[in-house]
Design a protein around this motif. Structure first.
Motif, PDB file in Angstrom:
ATOM      1  N   GLY A   1       0.758  -1.183  -0.160  1.00  0.00           N
ATOM      2  CA  GLY A   1       0.031   0.043   0.194  1.00  0.00           C
ATOM      3  C   GLY A   1       0.812   1.263   0.125  1.00  0.00           C
ATOM      4  N   LEU A   2       1.894   1.178  -0.862  1.00  0.00           N
ATOM      5  CA  LEU A   2       2.646   2.443  -0.882  1.00  0.00           C
ATOM      6  C   LEU A   2       3.547   2.589  -2.089  1.00  0.00           C
ATOM      7  CD1 LEU A   2       5.931   1.544  -0.458  1.00  0.00           C
ATOM      8  CD2 LEU A   2       5.358   2.108   1.750  1.00  0.00           C
ATOM      9  N   PHE A   3       3.580   3.884  -2.753  1.00  0.00           N
ATOM     10  CA  PHE A   3       4.370   3.937  -4.163  1.00  0.00           C
ATOM     11  C   PHE A   3       5.611   4.739  -3.890  1.00  0.00           C
ATOM     12  CE2 PHE A   3      -0.263   3.644  -4.860  1.00  0.00           C
ATOM     13  CZ  PHE A   3      -0.271   2.672  -5.996  1.00  0.00           C
ATOM     14  N   THR A   4       6.704   4.324  -4.552  1.00  0.00           N
ATOM     15  CA  THR A   4       7.987   4.841  -4.277  1.00  0.00           C
ATOM     16  C   THR A   4       8.558   5.110  -5.530  1.00  0.00           C
ATOM     17  OG1 THR A   4       9.261   2.579  -4.654  1.00  0.00           O
ATOM     18  CG2 THR A   4       8.441   3.033  -2.320  1.00  0.00           C
ATOM     19  N   ARG A   5       9.737   6.156  -5.476  1.00  0.00           N
ATOM     20  CA  ARG A   5      10.499   6.613  -6.285  1.00  0.00           C
ATOM     21  C   ARG A   5      12.024   6.565  -6.349  1.00  0.00           C
ATOM     22  NH1 ARG A   5      12.981  11.032  -4.740  1.00  0.00           N
ATOM     23  NH2 ARG A   5      12.035  12.543  -3.300  1.00  0.00           N
ATOM     24  N   ASP A   6      12.800   6.362  -7.218  1.00  0.00           N
ATOM     25  CA  ASP A   6      14.239   6.290  -6.845  1.00  0.00           C
ATOM     26  C   ASP A   6      14.663   7.542  -6.323  1.00  0.00           C
ATOM     27  OD1 ASP A   6      14.389   3.846  -7.712  1.00  0.00           O
ATOM     28  OD2 ASP A   6      14.670   4.504 -10.077  1.00  0.00           O
ATOM     29  N   LEU A   7      15.998   7.487  -5.688  1.00  0.00           N
ATOM     30  CA  LEU A   7      16.521   8.722  -5.233  1.00  0.00           C
ATOM     31  C   LEU A   7      16.941   9.640  -6.218  1.00  0.00           C
ATOM     32  CD1 LEU A   7      19.108   6.575  -2.826  1.00  0.00           C
ATOM     33  CD2 LEU A   7      17.034   7.764  -2.101  1.00  0.00           C
ATOM     34  N   ASN A   8      17.045  11.053  -5.680  1.00  0.00           N
ATOM     35  CA  ASN A   8      17.328  11.636  -6.732  1.00  0.00           C
ATOM     36  C   ASN A   8      18.884  12.243  -6.294  1.00  0.00           C
ATOM     37  OD1 ASN A   8      17.329  13.811  -4.460  1.00  0.00           O
ATOM     38  ND2 ASN A   8      15.286  14.284  -4.960  1.00  0.00           N
ATOM     39  N   ASP A   9      19.459  12.960  -7.074  1.00  0.00           N
ATOM     40  CA  ASP A   9      20.823  13.489  -6.903  1.00  0.00           C
ATOM     41  C   ASP A   9      21.183  13.926  -5.755  1.00  0.00           C
ATOM     42  OD1 ASP A   9      21.427  12.572  -9.437  1.00  0.00           O
ATOM     43  OD2 ASP A   9      21.636  14.388 -10.355  1.00  0.00           O
ATOM     44  N   SER A  10      20.308  14.660  -5.082  1.00  0.00           N
ATOM     45  CA  SER A  10      20.510  15.636  -3.883  1.00  0.00           C
ATOM     46  C   SER A  10      20.689  14.520  -2.627  1.00  0.00           C
ATOM     47  CB  SER A  10      19.528  16.448  -3.615  1.00  0.00           C
ATOM     48  OG  SER A  10      19.568  17.084  -2.313  1.00  0.00           O
ATOM     49  N   GLU A  11      19.578  13.378  -2.815  1.00  0.00           N
ATOM     50  CA  GLU A  11      19.460  12.556  -1.871  1.00  0.00           C
ATOM     51  C   GLU A  11      20.671  11.346  -1.939  1.00  0.00           C
ATOM     52  OE1 GLU A  11      14.503  12.536  -1.695  1.00  0.00           O
ATOM     53  OE2 GLU A  11      15.625  11.250  -3.302  1.00  0.00           O
ATOM     54  N   ARG A  12      21.125  11.216  -3.117  1.00  0.00           N
ATOM     55  CA  ARG A  12      22.324  10.215  -3.330  1.00  0.00           C
ATOM     56  C   ARG A  12      23.662  10.924  -2.290  1.00  0.00           C
ATOM     57  NH1 ARG A  12      19.884   9.155  -8.568  1.00  0.00           N
ATOM     58  NH2 ARG A  12      19.303   7.062  -8.568  1.00  0.00           N
TER      59      ARG A  12
ATOM     60  N   ALA B   1      14.839   3.674  -1.970  1.00  0.00           N
ATOM     61  CA  ALA B   1      13.629   4.004  -2.694  1.00  0.00           C
ATOM     62  C   ALA B   1      12.770   5.099  -1.692  1.00  0.00           C
ATOM     63  CB  ALA B   1      12.885   2.767  -3.149  1.00  0.00           C
ATOM     64  N   VAL B   2      12.423   5.997  -2.356  1.00  0.00           N
ATOM     65  CA  VAL B   2      11.722   7.089  -1.440  1.00  0.00           C
ATOM     66  C   VAL B   2      10.094   6.636  -1.394  1.00  0.00           C
ATOM     67  CG1 VAL B   2      11.582   9.504  -0.832  1.00  0.00           C
ATOM     68  CG2 VAL B   2      13.575   8.430  -1.778  1.00  0.00           C
ATOM     69  N   VAL B   3       9.682   6.729  -0.484  1.00  0.00           N
ATOM     70  CA  VAL B   3       8.001   6.678  -0.481  1.00  0.00           C
ATOM     71  C   VAL B   3       7.577   7.875  -0.913  1.00  0.00           C
ATOM     72  CG1 VAL B   3       6.148   6.224   1.284  1.00  0.00           C
ATOM     73  CG2 VAL B   3       8.194   4.952   1.736  1.00  0.00           C
ATOM     74  N   ARG B   4       6.829   7.920  -1.918  1.00  0.00           N
ATOM     75  CA  ARG B   4       6.090   8.928  -2.739  1.00  0.00           C
ATOM     76  C   ARG B   4       4.710   8.918  -2.310  1.00  0.00           C
ATOM     77  NH1 ARG B   4       3.655   9.269  -7.442  1.00  0.00           N
ATOM     78  NH2 ARG B   4       3.899   7.366  -7.674  1.00  0.00           N
TER      79      ARG B   4
ATOM     80  N   ASP C   1       9.819   8.606   3.680  1.00  0.00           N
ATOM     81  CA  ASP C   1      11.001   7.681   4.294  1.00  0.00           C
ATOM     82  C   ASP C   1      11.726   6.880   3.210  1.00  0.00           C
ATOM     83  OD1 ASP C   1       9.793   7.828   6.861  1.00  0.00           O
ATOM     84  OD2 ASP C   1       8.457   6.062   6.722  1.00  0.00           O
ATOM     85  N   ILE C   2      12.978   6.758   3.496  1.00  0.00           N
ATOM     86  CA  ILE C   2      13.846   5.973   2.293  1.00  0.00           C
ATOM     87  C   ILE C   2      13.959   4.570   2.652  1.00  0.00           C
ATOM     88  CG2 ILE C   2      16.372   5.882   1.174  1.00  0.00           C
ATOM     89  CD1 ILE C   2      16.290   8.976   2.187  1.00  0.00           C
ATOM     90  N   ILE C   3      13.363   3.724   1.821  1.00  0.00           N
ATOM     91  CA  ILE C   3      13.664   2.282   2.175  1.00  0.00           C
ATOM     92  C   ILE C   3      14.807   1.838   1.766  1.00  0.00           C
ATOM     93  CG2 ILE C   3      12.459   0.055   1.778  1.00  0.00           C
ATOM     94  CD1 ILE C   3       9.819   1.505   1.559  1.00  0.00           C
ATOM     95  N   VAL C   4      15.637   1.157   2.657  1.00  0.00           N
ATOM     96  CA  VAL C   4      16.966   0.672   2.299  1.00  0.00           C
ATOM     97  C   VAL C   4      17.020  -0.938   2.225  1.00  0.00           C
ATOM     98  CG1 VAL C   4      17.993   2.762   2.813  1.00  0.00           C
ATOM     99  CG2 VAL C   4      17.630   0.873   4.550  1.00  0.00           C
ATOM    100  N   SER C   5      16.147  -1.629   2.655  1.00  0.00           N
ATOM    101  CA  SER C   5      16.094  -2.945   2.758  1.00  0.00           C
ATOM    102  C   SER C   5      14.608  -3.587   2.763  1.00  0.00           C
ATOM    103  CB  SER C   5      16.968  -3.485   4.012  1.00  0.00           C
ATOM    104  OG  SER C   5      16.481  -3.180   5.187  1.00  0.00           O
ATOM    105  N   LEU C   6      14.569  -4.893   2.661  1.00  0.00           N
ATOM    106  CA  LEU C   6      13.418  -5.756   2.661  1.00  0.00           C
ATOM    107  C   LEU C   6      13.621  -7.147   3.030  1.00  0.00           C
ATOM    108  CD1 LEU C   6      10.261  -5.672   2.484  1.00  0.00           C
ATOM    109  CD2 LEU C   6      10.609  -6.808   0.071  1.00  0.00           C
TER     110      LEU C   6
ATOM    111  N   GLY D   1      16.781   0.024  -5.686  1.00  0.00           N
ATOM    112  CA  GLY D   1      15.599   1.196  -6.229  1.00  0.00           C
ATOM    113  C   GLY D   1      14.485   0.515  -6.190  1.00  0.00           C
ATOM    114  N   THR D   2      13.286   1.201  -6.771  1.00  0.00           N
ATOM    115  CA  THR D   2      11.953   1.082  -6.722  1.00  0.00           C
ATOM    116  C   THR D   2      11.603  -0.415  -7.613  1.00  0.00           C
ATOM    117  OG1 THR D   2      11.147   3.569  -6.568  1.00  0.00           O
ATOM    118  CG2 THR D   2       9.707   1.723  -7.814  1.00  0.00           C
ATOM    119  N   LYS D   3      12.206  -0.734  -8.547  1.00  0.00           N
ATOM    120  CA  LYS D   3      11.720  -2.078  -9.323  1.00  0.00           C
ATOM    121  C   LYS D   3      12.285  -3.113  -8.542  1.00  0.00           C
ATOM    122  CE  LYS D   3      12.521  -4.292 -13.638  1.00  0.00           C
ATOM    123  NZ  LYS D   3      12.712  -5.717 -12.841  1.00  0.00           N
ATOM    124  N   MET D   4      13.319  -3.061  -7.935  1.00  0.00           N
ATOM    125  CA  MET D   4      14.043  -4.199  -7.132  1.00  0.00           C
ATOM    126  C   MET D   4      12.712  -4.274  -5.808  1.00  0.00           C
ATOM    127  SD  MET D   4      17.475  -4.928  -5.270  1.00  0.00           S
ATOM    128  CE  MET D   4      17.725  -6.180  -4.221  1.00  0.00           C
TER     129      MET D   4
END
Length: 272
Positions: free
Chosen positions: A185-196, A205-208, A225-230, A237-240
């Protein structure tokens, strides 16, 4: 010689010309990539309703609109955006929603874009009849005789009348949604350059968007929130992240994240 017809007749003729046209909501409907009937059926939370929900809004930023509906659990399956010189009824948008199996149709309020004026030439046949008479005198042995005669002449032609028309054009639009079933029940996006740069990593992956009343919502996962592991597996990233979630439907998962520089771990029961 041409002449203008009365305005009332112009309106009638214009309505006749426009009648029978296919709705723009049908003609200009575009499904999103991959939104086949099979894919929609697999995505939706329930069978399509007999009558879709109808909502209205002013045109705005597309992503903002989609995110607002994503938060409610709706995914876009297609849209129809077009400019038209004839009024489009909401019923036409609803019928298109039923055709594509939408649960909800968002009808954007029409936006006037200008008026086009013109004349339509209408040519009709004409006839003109002229009458003539004459006399003639003949002389013979019995004296002069006068004869009388008459005749008619018919001329065929055409005349052209010009019908003045004024067409008000407007932008129309509708977005078609289905209520989707969601495991997390959430949607994410990849990190932008500033966040990297800030995190000193390309991974995460950033929760959008967090969808209301879902496992993510109830577990207090938050936008930003920045998801770093599952389950201890680093997220590139988002696809993974989505691929890993797909393999864990209905299971309890452990989500590692960073929130305002602090590392947290959330245990979440995914929906089936």
């Amino acid at each position: 010689m041409g002449k203008l017809l009365p305005a009332s007749l112009s309106v009638v003729m214009l309505a006749t010309l426009l009648s029978g046209c296919v709705s723009g909501y049908t003609t200009f409907y575009k499904p999103v990539a991959g939104a086949t009937p099979e894919a929609i059926a697999a995505k939706r939370a329930a069978p399509p309703p007999a009558a879709p929900i109808v909502e209205r809004a002013q045109p705005g930023d597309p992503q903002t609109i989609l995110d607002a509906y994503a938060k409610r659990g709706y995914a876009m399956i297609g849209n129809a955006m077009f400019n038209s010189g004839r009024p489009e009824t909401e019923d036409s948008a609803v019928r298109q929603a039923q055709t594509v199996g939408a649960d909800l149709v968002l009808i954007l309020n029409p936006k006037y874009t200008g008026t086009i004026t013109s004349n339509i030439p209408i040519t009709t046949p004409t006839t003109t009849t002229s009458y003539s008479t004459g006399t003639a005198t003949a002389y013979g042995a019995g004296g002069p005789v006068t004869a009388y005669g008459s005749g008619t002449t018919t001329t065929y032609g055409t005349t052209t009348n010009y019908v003045p028309i004024a067409i008000n054009r407007s932008d129309y639009g509708a977005i078609f949604f289905v209520k989707q079933k969601l495991g997390l029940g959430l949607f994410t996006r990849d990190l932008n350059d500033s966040e990297r740069q800030q995190l000193q990593t390309n991974k995460g992956a950033v929760v959008r968007v967090v969808v209301d009343d879902t496992p993510a919502f109830n577990a207090d996962l938050l936008v930003g929130d920045i998801i770093v592991s599952l389950d201890g597996i680093g997220i590139s990233g988002t696809k993974m992240f989505n691929d890993l979630l797909r393999d864990r439907t209905g299971k309890i998962v452990s989500i590692g994240l960073i929130r305002r520089g602090q590392r947290l771990e959330k245990s979440v029961q995914l929906n089936l």
